[in-house]
Write a protein that holds these residues in place. Structure first.
Motif, mmCIF file in Angstrom:
data_model
loop_
_atom_site.group_PDB
_atom_site.id
_atom_site.type_symbol
_atom_site.label_atom_id
_atom_site.label_comp_id
_atom_site.label_asym_id
_atom_site.label_seq_id
_atom_site.Cartn_x
_atom_site.Cartn_y
_atom_site.Cartn_z
ATOM 1 N N ILE A 196 17.689 -34.568 20.942
ATOM 2 C CA ILE A 196 17.983 -35.043 22.706
ATOM 3 C C ILE A 196 19.281 -33.719 23.030
ATOM 4 C CG2 ILE A 196 18.967 -36.770 23.563
ATOM 5 C CD1 ILE A 196 17.980 -38.260 21.604
ATOM 6 N N GLU A 197 20.250 -33.549 22.388
ATOM 7 C CA GLU A 197 21.206 -32.477 21.885
ATOM 8 C C GLU A 197 20.290 -31.537 22.927
ATOM 9 O OE1 GLU A 197 23.621 -31.858 19.089
ATOM 10 O OE2 GLU A 197 24.778 -30.840 20.036
ATOM 11 N N ARG A 198 19.229 -30.714 22.391
ATOM 12 C CA ARG A 198 18.757 -29.456 22.355
ATOM 13 C C ARG A 198 18.012 -29.456 23.227
ATOM 14 N NH1 ARG A 198 13.811 -26.312 21.015
ATOM 15 N NH2 ARG A 198 12.750 -28.008 19.980
ATOM 16 N N ALA A 199 17.549 -30.540 23.908
ATOM 17 C CA ALA A 199 16.672 -30.597 24.875
ATOM 18 C C ALA A 199 17.642 -30.825 26.290
ATOM 19 C CB ALA A 199 15.862 -32.142 25.186
ATOM 20 N N ILE A 200 18.600 -31.472 26.307
ATOM 21 C CA ILE A 200 19.998 -31.455 27.485
ATOM 22 C C ILE A 200 20.133 -29.985 27.501
ATOM 23 C CG2 ILE A 200 22.352 -32.770 27.397
ATOM 24 C CD1 ILE A 200 21.290 -34.753 26.494
ATOM 25 N N LYS A 201 20.429 -29.971 26.463
ATOM 26 C CA LYS A 201 21.261 -28.196 26.541
ATOM 27 C C LYS A 201 19.999 -27.163 27.374
ATOM 28 C CE LYS A 201 24.215 -27.403 22.774
ATOM 29 N NZ LYS A 201 24.398 -27.767 21.512
ATOM 30 N N ALA A 202 19.129 -27.343 27.251
ATOM 31 C CA ALA A 202 17.628 -27.089 27.998
ATOM 32 C C ALA A 202 17.937 -27.576 28.959
ATOM 33 C CB ALA A 202 16.910 -26.860 27.001
ATOM 34 N N GLY A 203 18.425 -28.433 29.601
ATOM 35 C CA GLY A 203 18.349 -28.750 31.414
ATOM 36 C C GLY A 203 17.294 -29.940 31.290
ATOM 37 N N LEU A 204 17.709 -30.210 30.571
ATOM 38 C CA LEU A 204 15.872 -31.515 30.794
ATOM 39 C C LEU A 204 16.651 -33.009 31.376
ATOM 40 C CD1 LEU A 204 14.346 -28.905 29.700
ATOM 41 C CD2 LEU A 204 12.990 -31.223 28.543
ATOM 42 N N ASN A 205 16.619 -33.718 30.845
ATOM 43 C CA ASN A 205 17.360 -35.704 31.242
ATOM 44 C C ASN A 205 16.190 -35.993 30.235
ATOM 45 O OD1 ASN A 205 18.716 -35.143 33.252
ATOM 46 N ND2 ASN A 205 17.036 -34.876 34.856
ATOM 47 N N VAL A 206 16.677 -37.299 29.298
ATOM 48 C CA VAL A 206 15.770 -37.425 28.780
ATOM 49 C C VAL A 206 16.248 -39.190 29.171
ATOM 50 C CG1 VAL A 206 15.395 -37.648 25.672
ATOM 51 C CG2 VAL A 206 16.448 -35.923 26.887
ATOM 52 N N ARG A 207 14.500 -39.808 28.825
ATOM 53 C CA ARG A 207 14.863 -40.807 28.269
ATOM 54 C C ARG A 207 14.987 -41.602 27.392
ATOM 55 N NH1 ARG A 207 10.924 -45.273 31.410
ATOM 56 N NH2 ARG A 207 12.086 -46.256 32.354
ATOM 57 N N GLY A 208 14.898 -43.145 27.137
ATOM 58 C CA GLY A 208 14.888 -43.557 25.410
ATOM 59 C C GLY A 208 14.337 -44.776 25.594
ATOM 60 N N TYR A 209 13.204 -44.543 24.857
ATOM 61 C CA TYR A 209 12.010 -46.649 24.539
ATOM 62 C C TYR A 209 12.761 -46.573 23.397
ATOM 63 C CZ TYR A 209 8.716 -45.790 28.318
ATOM 64 O OH TYR A 209 8.095 -45.182 29.269
ATOM 65 N N VAL A 210 12.678 -48.309 23.510
ATOM 66 C CA VAL A 210 12.587 -49.432 21.954
ATOM 67 C C VAL A 210 11.714 -49.727 22.105
ATOM 68 C CG1 VAL A 210 14.201 -50.809 20.833
ATOM 69 C CG2 VAL A 210 15.661 -49.439 22.093
ATOM 70 N N SER A 211 10.864 -50.161 20.721
ATOM 71 C CA SER A 211 9.576 -50.329 21.061
ATOM 72 C C SER A 211 10.015 -52.175 20.433
ATOM 73 C CB SER A 211 8.119 -50.092 20.725
ATOM 74 O OG SER A 211 7.763 -49.174 21.487
ATOM 75 N N CYS A 212 9.111 -53.147 20.520
ATOM 76 C CA CYS A 212 9.237 -54.099 20.156
ATOM 77 C C CYS A 212 10.095 -55.024 19.614
ATOM 78 C CB CYS A 212 8.713 -53.331 18.594
ATOM 79 S SG CYS A 212 7.044 -52.786 18.303
ATOM 80 N N THR A 213 11.455 -54.831 21.110
ATOM 81 C CA THR A 213 12.417 -55.668 21.326
ATOM 82 C C THR A 213 11.985 -57.288 21.641
ATOM 83 O OG1 THR A 213 12.020 -55.857 23.892
ATOM 84 C CG2 THR A 213 13.075 -53.428 23.088
ATOM 85 N N LEU A 214 10.877 -57.810 22.019
ATOM 86 C CA LEU A 214 10.651 -59.086 21.915
ATOM 87 C C LEU A 214 9.892 -59.249 20.119
ATOM 88 C CD1 LEU A 214 10.965 -59.196 25.179
ATOM 89 C CD2 LEU A 214 12.382 -60.225 24.010
ATOM 90 N N GLY A 215 9.446 -58.853 19.889
ATOM 91 C CA GLY A 215 7.770 -59.320 18.407
ATOM 92 C C GLY A 215 7.657 -57.832 18.208
ATOM 93 N N CYS A 216 6.780 -57.845 16.537
ATOM 94 C CA CYS A 216 6.487 -56.868 16.410
ATOM 95 C C CYS A 216 4.822 -57.210 15.596
ATOM 96 C CB CYS A 216 7.140 -56.460 15.112
ATOM 97 S SG CYS A 216 6.698 -55.369 14.267
ATOM 98 N N PRO A 217 4.594 -57.021 16.077
ATOM 99 C CA PRO A 217 3.223 -56.463 15.363
ATOM 100 C C PRO A 217 2.563 -57.204 13.706
ATOM 101 C CG PRO A 217 2.715 -54.479 16.209
ATOM 102 C CD PRO A 217 3.828 -54.959 16.325
ATOM 103 N N TYR A 218 3.754 -56.586 13.410
ATOM 104 C CA TYR A 218 3.421 -56.469 12.141
ATOM 105 C C TYR A 218 4.499 -57.650 11.350
ATOM 106 C CZ TYR A 218 0.922 -52.022 13.349
ATOM 107 O OH TYR A 218 0.069 -51.186 13.689
ATOM 108 N N GLU A 219 5.965 -57.454 12.107
ATOM 109 C CA GLU A 219 6.742 -58.212 11.302
ATOM 110 C C GLU A 219 7.541 -59.296 11.944
ATOM 111 O OE1 GLU A 219 10.520 -55.866 11.094
ATOM 112 O OE2 GLU A 219 9.181 -54.836 9.682
ATOM 113 N N GLY A 220 6.608 -59.922 13.718
ATOM 114 C CA GLY A 220 7.125 -61.139 13.974
ATOM 115 C C GLY A 220 8.078 -60.850 14.354
ATOM 116 N N LYS A 221 9.368 -62.059 14.387
ATOM 117 C CA LYS A 221 10.196 -61.786 15.295
ATOM 118 C C LYS A 221 11.432 -60.873 14.905
ATOM 119 C CE LYS A 221 13.526 -65.642 16.604
ATOM 120 N NZ LYS A 221 13.096 -65.213 17.953
#
Ligand code: HMG
Ligand code: MG
Length: 301
Positions: free
Chosen positions: A128-153
């Motif tokens: 992310i640091e390198r991307a920002i230094k290169a002038g890019l914007n960076v978005r972030g995803y968090v998956s499985c915020t309400l449940g996981c197909p392998y772990e459940g809750k």
């Protein structure tokens, strides 16, 4: 206090919508799809993924897609980037915005990007640091915020921890993904509230898959709480190969209809959006999964 009535849509159809499709579409079709989405008034369109072709064959042409993107100074075309190789290629293609993706569930993280949560966060920091230094914007995803197909809750504290780590590393916005669409409104709101303790609400987005038909219901309390960025996919396309059984994102047509009905502004022309959805469904030889599109098309006849 004046309520902010503008809602930003992040259209993920060309990426999340297509990544699970077996039939590989020609690059020119993907570009026409993106052009049609742009013509409907959408201004943020996730275009492709700079991931391994072995893992996601549909995204093998990511460099060609990135090079052929429309030249529109008012549009954003983020692309998914999982590692340094992806970032090298994205920069080489002139990409201006990337999205990194982590998970709140350990097993999903391993299955999806072959790294533990802590390995992924450790790798994303310098990326992310390198991307920002290169002038890019960076978005972030968090998956499985309400449940996981392998772990459940999945504990909300774990979601908040991963979101905060990505935000602290420099992501301008964190998209909270219900990857397998199991969430219900109360749980969705509690999760967003837990994340919003550390991250300003205007830096958060919601990304609901509609597997259990709960996506629109989940969006409403999040809007009432102050969320103003929503990820969605035209015609309800979508799914993740590493979340078996997970179906499409909430359909953009449904989200636009809901938002306009509630008095929010989106800048999107619903009729043109429906045409873009019909175009891609024809290319994929699939039935349109948007109820709003189906109803409006029936009324046109
Ligand atoms: P790995 O196998 O550990 O990586 O995969 P590796 O570094 O050992 O490389 C393996 C091979 O892939 C090598 O090729 C690399 O060159 C190549 P070989 O030498 O064997 O010929 N490779 C790449 N090629 C092109 N671009 C790259 C790249 N990286 C390696 N960037 C890796 C690790 C992260 C690459 C892999 O696991 C991967 O690509 N995963 C992506 C999975 C994915 O795209 N999942 C769907 C998106 S996430 C999602 O849908 C959820 C979301 O919508 C939110 C929500 O709904 O919750 C965002
Ligand atoms: Mg998704």
């Amino acid at each position: 206090m004046l309520m902010q009535t503008k809602v930003n849509i992040v259209e993920v159809g060309p990426r999340d919508g297509l990544q699970n499709e077996k039939a590989i579409l020609p690059t020119a079709t993907k570009i026409e799809f993106i052009q049609r989405l742009l013509a409907s008034g959408l201004r943020i369109i996730e275009a492709t993924s700079f991931v391994s072709p072995k893992w996601i064959p549909q995204m093998t042409d990511h460099m060609e897609v990135a090079k052929l993107l429309p030249q529109d100074p008012f549009a954003q075309f983020p692309v998914l980037v999982p590692n340094e190789k992806g970032l090298d290629n994205a920069i080489a293609c002139g990409v201006k915005e990337i999205a990194v993706f982590a998970a709140a569930s350990e097993t999903f993280s391993k299955k999806n990007i072959n790294r533990t949560i802590s390995e992924s966060l450790a790798d994303y920091g310098p990326l992310i640091e390198r991307a920002i230094k290169a002038g890019l914007n960076v978005r972030g995803y968090v998956s499985c915020t309400l449940g996981c197909p392998y772990e459940g809750k999945v504990p909300v504290k774990q979601v908040a921890y991963v979101a905060q780590a990505l935000s602290a590393a420099g992501c301008y916005q964190i998209s909270l993904g219900d990857t397998i669409g199991v969430g219900t409104p109360k749980a969705a709101l509690e999760m967003v509230k837990a994340v919003a303790i550390d991250i300003p609400i205007q830096e958060l987005a919601v990304h609901f898959h509609d597997t259990y038909g709960q996506a629109l219901a989940n969006i409403v309390p999040c809007l009432e709480f102050g969320i103003r960025t929503i990820d969605s996919s035209v015609a309800g396309l979508g799914g993740c190969p590493y979340a078996v059984g997970a179906t499409g994102n909430v359909a953009t047509e449904e989200v636009i209809y809901l938002l306009h009905g509630m008095g929010f502004e989106t800048g999107v022309d619903l009729d043109k959006l429906i045409d873009a959805g019909e175009f891609i469904c024809q290319q994929l030889q699939q039935v349109n999964r948007s109820k709003v599109a189906t109803a409006i098309i029936a009324n046109r006849k």
